[in-house]
Design a protein around this motif. Sequence first.
Motif, PDB file in Angstrom:
ATOM      1  N   ASP A   3      53.797  11.461  13.993  1.00 29.40           N
ATOM      2  CA  ASP A   3      54.157  12.832  14.379  1.00 29.40           C
ATOM      3  C   ASP A   3      55.098  13.464  13.368  1.00 29.40           C
ATOM      4  N   GLY A 285      51.845  17.445  24.095  1.00 28.38           N
ATOM      5  CA  GLY A 285      52.284  16.604  25.203  1.00 28.38           C
ATOM      6  C   GLY A 285      51.581  16.940  26.511  1.00 28.38           C
ATOM      7  N   SER A 288      47.913  15.834  26.431  1.00 27.10           N
ATOM      8  CA  SER A 288      47.728  14.385  26.538  1.00 27.10           C
ATOM      9  C   SER A 288      47.925  13.879  27.957  1.00 27.10           C
TER      10      SER A 288
END
Length: 410
Positions: A3, A285, A288
Motif C-alpha cells: 500500500d 477498505g 474489501s
Amino acid sequence: MTDIKSLEHPTLKVPYEILNKKFRSAQKVLDREVSHVTSSLGEVDRVVGDAVDRVAITQQLDNIKEQLVQLKSKGGESIIDETRIAEVTKKRAAHLKQGCVEDQSPVQEKQWRKVRLDRMLVEYFLRQGFYSTAIELARSSGIEDLTNIEVFLTAREVEESLSRGDITKCLAWCHDNKSKLRKMKSTLEFQVRLQEFLELVKCDNRLEAVRHAKKFLSTDDSVHLGIVQQGMGLLAFPLSTVIQPYKDLLDSNRWQSLIQQFRQENYRLHQLSSQSMFTVALQSGLASLKTPHCYKQNFVLSGLPGMGIMQEIRHRPTLPERNPECPVCHPALNTLAISLPYAHCSQSRLVCNMTGRALNENNHPMMLPNGYVYGEQALEVQARQNDGQVICPRTKEIYSFKDAEKVYIM
C-alpha cells in the motif's frame, strides 16, 4: 509495503518536483548574473587596453563588485531554498522507510499509522477547502514537513483570484510553470486568454478585444481553432443572444470551469492524483469489506401464525440487518459504500448475526425452532442471563436453550 508503494508516490514526488523547479530557476538566475559579470570583465579588459583611465577602471571595478555581491546573495538564497526542500524530501523518505520496517514493535507501528492517518486527513481537508483545519491539524501533530500545505495554499490564491474574475495570478502561475505546462500540452493559459477576450466583449470593448485576440489567440492549432472562430463570431452578436454556442461563451459559469481546470492542471503538475489518498484508502477498505449482507433487508415479525404474519410483513417497515463489527454496516459508511463494488470472496463464511463472530468448530451454528441460526456462544450468554431462555432478535420469540439444535453444513 504494497500500500505504501501504491499510495505514497506523491509523498516523495511533490517535493522532488518542487526541488527540480527551484534548481532550474536558480540556474537561470545564476547564469544571467554570471553573464553580467563576464560582460563587465570584458569591459574592463577593453578599458585597460586603451589609454589608462583610472576613473573608468574604478567605476567598472565597483560595478563588478556590486554584481558579485548580488550573485553571492542570490546564490545563497537559492541554496537555502533548495536545502530546505531537500530536508523535507529526506524526512518524508525516512517516514516511509519506517513504515516499511517489518520487525517494528506494535507501539511503533501504531504510532506510524497514526501519523499517516493525520497526513491523509490534512490532504483531504486541503482538497475540500478547509485550510485552517488542515494547518491546525498539521501543526498539532508536528507533520508540517510531511504534507503539501504550501502547494495547496498557492493554489488557493489562484483559485480565489479566478473566482473574483481576476486572471493576473493565474497567468503568473502559468508563466512560472511554462515549460512543464508545455510538456503536459496544457490548454489552461489559452483558456485564460480566451476568458480575457470574452470579458472585453462583455464590456462592449470590441476593438480592444480584437487586438487582444490578434496578440494572444492567433493560432493554427486545430484544437484551438474552432473555439477561436466561435469567439470571433461572438463579435457579431449582442450580449443578450440566446444562440449557441455564443450564449455559453458569455456564461459566468466559465469562471468555475477555469477554476476546475486549474485545479486539475495543478494536480498533474505536482504528480498528485485526482482523488486524495484518504478517499482512495477509505474506498478500498469499504470495498474489501462490503458484502450483499450489508444491504440485506429483514422483516420485523411478531410471530403471529398464518395470515397474521403476512399482514405484519405488509404493514411493518423493513429494517436492515446490521453486523455490529462490520464497518460497512454502520449507517454513515453504509451510504458511502453504495456505489462501490462488492468484495471478492473465494470462500464463504458464516457469521453470527448477534455477535458478528465467525461460526466454526469453536462457535457452532445453532438453529432455533423458528429457523433462524445463531452462534452457540451468543445463545449460551443469553441463556445464562435469562434462566435458560433465549430471545430471537429478529422475531422477538422466546425459546428454551435446549430447543436449539446444531446445524451441520456439508
